[in-house]
Structures are given as C-alpha cells and as structure tokens.
Scaffold this active site. Structure first.
Site, short mmCIF file in Angstrom:
data_model
loop_
_atom_site.label_atom_id
_atom_site.label_comp_id
_atom_site.label_asym_id
_atom_site.label_seq_id
_atom_site.Cartn_x
_atom_site.Cartn_y
_atom_site.Cartn_z
N SER A 129 -10.73 -4.31 -165.15
CA SER A 129 -10.04 -3.21 -164.44
C SER A 129 -10.36 -3.32 -162.95
O SER A 129 -11.30 -4.03 -162.55
CB SER A 129 -10.54 -1.86 -164.97
OG SER A 129 -11.90 -1.70 -164.59
N ASP B 278 -6.64 -6.55 -165.31
CA ASP B 278 -5.92 -5.50 -166.04
C ASP B 278 -5.17 -4.61 -165.01
O ASP B 278 -5.40 -4.76 -163.80
CB ASP B 278 -6.96 -4.69 -166.84
CG ASP B 278 -6.35 -3.85 -167.96
OD1 ASP B 278 -5.18 -4.07 -168.29
OD2 ASP B 278 -7.06 -2.99 -168.50
N GLY C 64 -3.84 0.41 -175.07
CA GLY C 64 -4.38 1.53 -175.84
C GLY C 64 -4.78 1.10 -177.25
O GLY C 64 -4.63 1.86 -178.21
N ASN D 268 -4.80 -4.79 -176.25
CA ASN D 268 -5.88 -4.46 -175.31
C ASN D 268 -6.85 -3.45 -175.91
O ASN D 268 -6.43 -2.41 -176.41
CB ASN D 268 -5.29 -3.81 -174.05
CG ASN D 268 -4.51 -4.77 -173.19
OD1 ASN D 268 -4.38 -5.94 -173.52
ND2 ASN D 268 -4.02 -4.27 -172.08
N THR E 52 -11.64 1.31 -174.39
CA THR E 52 -12.45 2.51 -174.59
C THR E 52 -13.47 2.35 -175.71
O THR E 52 -14.62 2.77 -175.57
CB THR E 52 -11.51 3.70 -174.90
OG1 THR E 52 -10.60 3.83 -173.81
CG2 THR E 52 -12.29 4.98 -175.09
P1 13P Z 1 -8.04 1.54 -174.71
O1 13P Z 1 -9.08 1.86 -173.68
O2 13P Z 1 -7.38 2.77 -175.23
O3 13P Z 1 -8.57 0.68 -175.80
O4 13P Z 1 -6.90 0.71 -173.95
C1 13P Z 1 -7.27 -0.40 -173.19
C2 13P Z 1 -6.14 -0.89 -172.40
O5 13P Z 1 -4.98 -0.80 -172.79
C3 13P Z 1 -6.44 -1.48 -171.09
O6 13P Z 1 -5.31 -1.88 -170.41
#
Ligand code: 13P
Length: 283
Positions: A49, A81, A207, A228, A231
């Site tokens: 990120s 990302d 997500g 991806n 979290t």
């Molecule tokens: P999550 O954090 O929901 O797993 O999603 C990660 C993501 O899509 C990063 O681009």
C-alpha cells in the site's frame, strides 16, 4: 525469481487457479509470505500500500523482495497496491516494482481512462504490469454493503475501459469490500460472468478477507485470477502479538514475541493459496 505480475496471472487464468496477492504490513512478514508460497509450490504476489511504501521505502522493499525472490524457486511479483498518485507510481516503476495499480475508480470513466493510459505508457518499456479499477470497491468494517446500481462495475464500462487502456489486469466491484473480517461478502456472479465474457484479461477481486472459500471456485471459473488479502493478515498478526507481548517477560528476546506472529501469518497465506489453487470444479 521476481517476475511481472501479468506473467503469473496469465498462467493462472489459463490453468484455472487464482494467485493470492498479500499485503505486506511490515518487514517482519515478508519471509513468511515467501516461505508459504514455496511450501505450496505456488507463485505469489506481494502487494504494497502507499502507507507501507512510505513506512519502509520503495528501494528497501524492492531490495528485500528481490533478495528473497532470487533464492526462491517460486515466481514472485512485487505489486504497488491502490494508488492514484501518478508520480508515486512512476517512482515505484523506476524502483523496480514489477507491477503497479493505478486506481482512478473515483474519477469519471474518461478521466480514469486517461490517467490509466498515462501509467500504461510509462510502465510498458519497463515490462511492468498495470492493474486498474472500474467500479467502486470501498471499505467496510462490518459488511456494510455497496450499492449495486451505483458501485458495482458495469460490464459496458469494463469492456470500453479495457479496449481503451489495454491494462494487464482489471479490478472490478461485484460485492466485496475492503476490511471485512467479521462477516462474508455476498457476491454477484451474474455481473462477474457478464464482465468476463467481454474482458479477456485476468480479473482481480479486492477485499479477499471477506470472501468465503465456498465462492472461490465460481470466482475462478468466471475469470478472477488474482485475489487480494490484506486485513486478515494485519488483524491476526496483532491478535497473536497481543498474546505474545502480554505474556513475555521484558528481558525476553523480541524474536520470541514476533516469531509466533510471523508463523500465524505464514499459515494463513498457505491456507489461502491452497484454496485459490484447488482444481476448479468447472474445468
Ligand atoms: P482486505 O483487506 O479486505 O483483505 O482487502 C485487501 C485488498 O483488496 C487490497 O487491495
């Protein structure tokens, strides 16, 4: 070895599996990611990120990933990302990232196309892959759902966007959202199917933390080749760390409190890869 993202995504799409793309939150996590991929004999994408890139630095990230990838027998992509800052994306390309994401999904479609084209034109001579996004994925804590008619990717938009930009991978919105670790997303496979019939490149699902394992085979069948995960790695690292830090005497080696966190993340990455690489039901 370090490879461009499109190389592993195109192979995955052809063979009928998805590549896991895992967000690196701190340097400690990195060896666990690569070890997990090696133990599963699987390619892996490591994604960064803007926040992590600022925290560690583009050059240091590239050096670490390249060093581990060079010794490894699996293919590794180093991916920037979500990013909407074209100058920053160019710096990542020049630093040696093998893939970048330009996220112009907040912009009107034509502006998204224009900014994406600028990144594609810049990245191509470096053989760096470009992922872009059409539709809004958004973020949530508790499964707050997206508005289907507003946020989901419109198949016509996706087809037109791809024709105009010729990106290597396209992130789409079909019901998943970032940060959903307490519940699972309800995905719209009809929208995915329509998009996949009109866009030939690998599709990307963001997500991934909130995506149910029961949905993986159908996602892959309809062209999702990159999933991806961010979290879940962050949450479980902190969860493990809370335990180890609170139980540790102060004179304990820091390694003893961090190694269990790294191992927890490694097991999650291994489990995800296993689900993403199972032989598809539909083939
Ligand atoms: P999550 O954090 O929901 O797993 O999603 C990660 C993501 O899509 C990063 O681009």
């Amino acid at each position: 070895m370090l490879v461009p993202l499109h190389e592993i995504l195109n192979e995955a799409k052809k063979e009928g599996y998805a590549v896991g793309s895992f967000n690196l939150h701190c340097m400690e996590m990195l060896p666990s990611f690569i070890e997990a991929a090696e133990e599963q004999h699987s390619p892996i994408s490591i994604q960064i990120s803007h926040g992590t890139a600022n925290y560690i630095g583009l050059d240091l990230i590239k050096a670490m990933v390249e060093t581990l990838a060079a010794k490894s027998n699996v293919k590794v992509a180093l991916h920037l990302d979500h990013n909407s800052d074209v100058n920053f994306i160019k710096k990542a390309v020049q630093a040696g990232f093998t893939s970048v994401m330009i996220d112009g999904s907040d912009l009107p479609l034509e502006e998204n196309i224009a900014v994406t084209k600028e990144v594609v034109d810049f990245a191509r001579p470096y053989n760096v892959s470009v992922e872009a996004e059409v539709g809004a994925i958004g973020g949530t804590e508790d499964g707050v759902s997206l508005k289907e008619d507003v946020d989901f990717t419109k198949p016509n938009d996706a087809a037109y966007f791809y024709e105009q930009t010729k990106v290597d991978a396209l992130a789409i919105s079909i019901g998943s959202s970032h940060g959903q670790y307490r519940s699972k997303s309800k995905l719209n496979f009809a929208v995915l199917q329509e998009i996949s019939e009109r866009v030939e490149i690998p599709l990307v699902l963001h997500g991934g933390t909130g995506v149910s394992y029961d949905d993986i085979q159908e996602l892959i069948h309809y062209g999702i080749a990159k999933i991806n995960i961010g979290t879940e790695l962050n949450v479980r690292y902190i969860e493990e760390g809370k335990k180890t830090f609170s139980e540790s005497p102060l004179e304990n080696s820091l390694r003893k409190v961090l190694i269990p966190c790294n191992n927890r993340v490694k097991n999650i990455v291994k489990e995800k890869i296993e689900h993403f690489s199972k032989a598809p039901l539909y083939k």
